[in-house]
Design a protein around this motif. Structure first.
Motif, mmCIF file in Angstrom:
data_model
loop_
_atom_site.group_PDB
_atom_site.id
_atom_site.type_symbol
_atom_site.label_atom_id
_atom_site.label_comp_id
_atom_site.label_asym_id
_atom_site.label_seq_id
_atom_site.Cartn_x
_atom_site.Cartn_y
_atom_site.Cartn_z
ATOM 1 N N ALA A 139 0.459 -10.867 -16.116
ATOM 2 C CA ALA A 139 0.654 -11.964 -17.065
ATOM 3 C C ALA A 139 2.136 -12.153 -17.383
ATOM 4 O O ALA A 139 2.595 -13.265 -17.612
ATOM 5 N N ALA A 140 2.909 -11.057 -17.361
ATOM 6 C CA ALA A 140 4.339 -11.127 -17.687
ATOM 7 C C ALA A 140 5.159 -11.679 -16.519
ATOM 8 O O ALA A 140 6.310 -12.075 -16.712
ATOM 9 N N GLY A 141 4.580 -11.693 -15.317
ATOM 10 C CA GLY A 141 5.313 -12.263 -14.192
ATOM 11 C C GLY A 141 5.498 -11.345 -12.989
ATOM 12 O O GLY A 141 6.189 -11.702 -12.038
ATOM 13 N N LEU A 142 4.886 -10.189 -13.008
ATOM 14 C CA LEU A 142 4.935 -9.334 -11.816
ATOM 15 C C LEU A 142 4.201 -10.047 -10.672
ATOM 16 O O LEU A 142 3.110 -10.573 -10.875
ATOM 17 N N ASP A 143 4.814 -10.097 -9.474
ATOM 18 C CA ASP A 143 4.114 -10.766 -8.372
ATOM 19 C C ASP A 143 3.822 -9.836 -7.205
ATOM 20 O O ASP A 143 3.147 -10.233 -6.259
ATOM 21 N N THR A 144 4.350 -8.616 -7.268
ATOM 22 C CA THR A 144 4.156 -7.656 -6.183
ATOM 23 C C THR A 144 4.014 -6.272 -6.801
ATOM 24 O O THR A 144 4.709 -5.965 -7.769
ATOM 25 N N ALA A 145 3.098 -5.450 -6.252
ATOM 26 C CA ALA A 145 2.951 -4.102 -6.810
ATOM 27 C C ALA A 145 2.790 -3.078 -5.693
ATOM 28 O O ALA A 145 2.163 -3.349 -4.673
ATOM 29 N N ILE A 146 3.398 -1.917 -5.910
ATOM 30 C CA ILE A 146 3.220 -0.782 -5.013
ATOM 31 C C ILE A 146 2.088 0.041 -5.610
ATOM 32 O O ILE A 146 2.229 0.592 -6.704
ATOM 33 N N LEU A 147 0.947 0.062 -4.929
ATOM 34 C CA LEU A 147 -0.223 0.713 -5.537
ATOM 35 C C LEU A 147 -1.146 1.243 -4.445
ATOM 36 O O LEU A 147 -0.899 1.049 -3.254
ATOM 37 N N ASP A 148 -2.221 1.892 -4.922
ATOM 38 C CA ASP A 148 -3.223 2.412 -3.996
ATOM 39 C C ASP A 148 -4.292 1.347 -3.777
ATOM 40 O O ASP A 148 -5.134 1.143 -4.646
ATOM 41 N N PRO A 149 -4.283 0.675 -2.624
ATOM 42 C CA PRO A 149 -5.250 -0.401 -2.410
ATOM 43 C C PRO A 149 -6.680 0.122 -2.339
ATOM 44 O O PRO A 149 -7.624 -0.654 -2.472
ATOM 45 N N LEU A 150 -6.834 1.428 -2.138
ATOM 46 C CA LEU A 150 -8.180 1.994 -2.032
ATOM 47 C C LEU A 150 -8.784 2.324 -3.397
ATOM 48 O O LEU A 150 -9.925 2.732 -3.494
ATOM 49 N N ASP A 151 -7.996 2.120 -4.458
ATOM 50 C CA ASP A 151 -8.509 2.303 -5.818
ATOM 51 C C ASP A 151 -9.324 1.063 -6.180
ATOM 52 O O ASP A 151 -8.807 0.006 -6.535
ATOM 53 N N ARG A 152 -10.646 1.204 -6.085
ATOM 54 C CA ARG A 152 -11.565 0.085 -6.232
ATOM 55 C C ARG A 152 -11.523 -0.543 -7.614
ATOM 56 O O ARG A 152 -11.564 -1.777 -7.763
ATOM 57 N N GLY A 154 0.835 -1.204 0.000
ATOM 58 C CA GLY A 154 0.000 0.000 0.000
ATOM 59 C C GLY A 154 0.869 1.252 0.000
ATOM 60 O O GLY A 154 1.755 1.404 0.828
ATOM 61 N N GLU A 155 0.585 2.175 -0.945
ATOM 62 C CA GLU A 155 1.522 3.282 -1.202
ATOM 63 C C GLU A 155 1.160 4.598 -0.525
ATOM 64 O O GLU A 155 1.892 5.580 -0.625
#
Ligand code: THG
Length: 273
Positions: A219-232, A5-6
């Motif tokens: 699909a390319a293989g990303l397994d973790t992301a820094i993102l806004d978890p509140l973006d529904r 969560g960013e």
């Protein structure tokens, strides 16, 4: 997909204010909302006032840990701030980040060696952010090598391919996706972790581009992301993509989200015909 969560980042005006006023309630709430929305780690960043960074980061770590029970992602390039924050953590954190830049290697490798923390490794070096896929690999190889020598197994390394703005170079999206596949192939035990916000910089309706990128990167293989978890809408895209990729066993996460009413809203069909 694991989510970092960013939102607790003092480059955001509200967080900057909360940090300088030591507004415990605001930060706690922001931590709780992100964890309730599915964050596996919370990123904490306090670089807005460089002189104060160690104190501010320690305060953020303490305040967040009073509210939630997830590990933290310590987002700083300042070894002094990182060392102070590592002393406070209750669960093994991620250090965000190391890179092939000599300053970062000198400052952050000793922390990794002493603490055994996981670490995000940026695919760049003193020559700056690479322009293509091969030079990203060239930048990341010595970093993974140094981390191995510091005793960190690849399973605790999260390679960030460094996604650049499509508005500046139309090929940025394709380069990031190819870099994800190339790092996956060369370091199968390492994780791949990326922020989402850079890709859409300078374009309208940024969240739409972020969603498309997240789906393709998954699909390319990303397994973790820094993102806004509140973006529904982003969360909905993620749940659907994992179903399609067969990464949601029995579609449990998807159906659970549906029953919780999380899939309603713009674009969702009525529940009954
Ligand atoms: N890789 C790694 N670490 C990172 C990033 C990365 N840390 C910082 C950043 N990128 C991810 N964190 C944030 C935090 C807040 C915002 C964006 C990314 C943010 N964005 C505004 C918003 O959502 O309102 C929009 C843009 C703006 O205001 O400038 O607040 O890639 N390893």
């Amino acid at each position: 997909m694991k989510i970092i969560g960013e939102r607790i980042n003092d480059s955001r005006a509200q967080v900057k204010r909360a940090v300088s006023e030591r507004d415990v309630a605001f930060i706690r709430r922001l931590a709780q909302r992100q964890v309730e929305a599915g964050a596996d780690w919370l990123d904490v960043s306090a670089g807005a006032s460089p002189q104060q960074e160690p104190d501010d980061l320690v305060w953020l770590v303490q305040t967040v840990q009073e509210a939630v029970d997830v590990p933290l992602c310590l987002d700083s390039a300042n070894p002094r701030a990182l060392a102070a924050a590592i002393k406070e953590v209750r669960q093994t954190p991620l250090i965000n980040s190391i890179s092939g830049e000599q300053m970062r290697l000198d400052g952050i490798l000793p922390l990794v060696r002493e603490s055994g923390c996981g670490v995000i490794a940026l695919a760049m070096d003193d020559k700056g952010v690479p322009s293509g896929v091969e030079d990203r690999l060239t930048a990341i190889r010595p970093v993974v090598d140094e981390l191995r020598r510091a005793g960190l197994p690849d399973e605790r390394v999260f390679v960030d391919p460094l996604v650049m703005a499509i508005a500046a170079n139309t090929e940025s999206g394709q380069i990031a996706l190819d870099a994800i596949r190339a790092v996956r192939a060369e370091f199968p035990d390492a994780h791949l972790c990326s922020g989402l916000s850079n890709i859409s910089f300078g374009l309208p309706v940024r969240t739409l581009i972020n969603r498309a990128f997240l789906t393709l990167a998954l699909a390319a293989g990303l397994d973790t992301a820094i993102l806004d978890p509140l973006d529904r809408e982003l969360r909905k895209a993620l749940l659907a993509a994992e179903v399609v990729l067969g990464r949601d066993r029995y579609c449990l996460n998807y159906t659970r989200a549906y029953r919780a009413g999380e899939l309603n809203g713009p674009g969702a069909k009525a529940r009954h015909k």
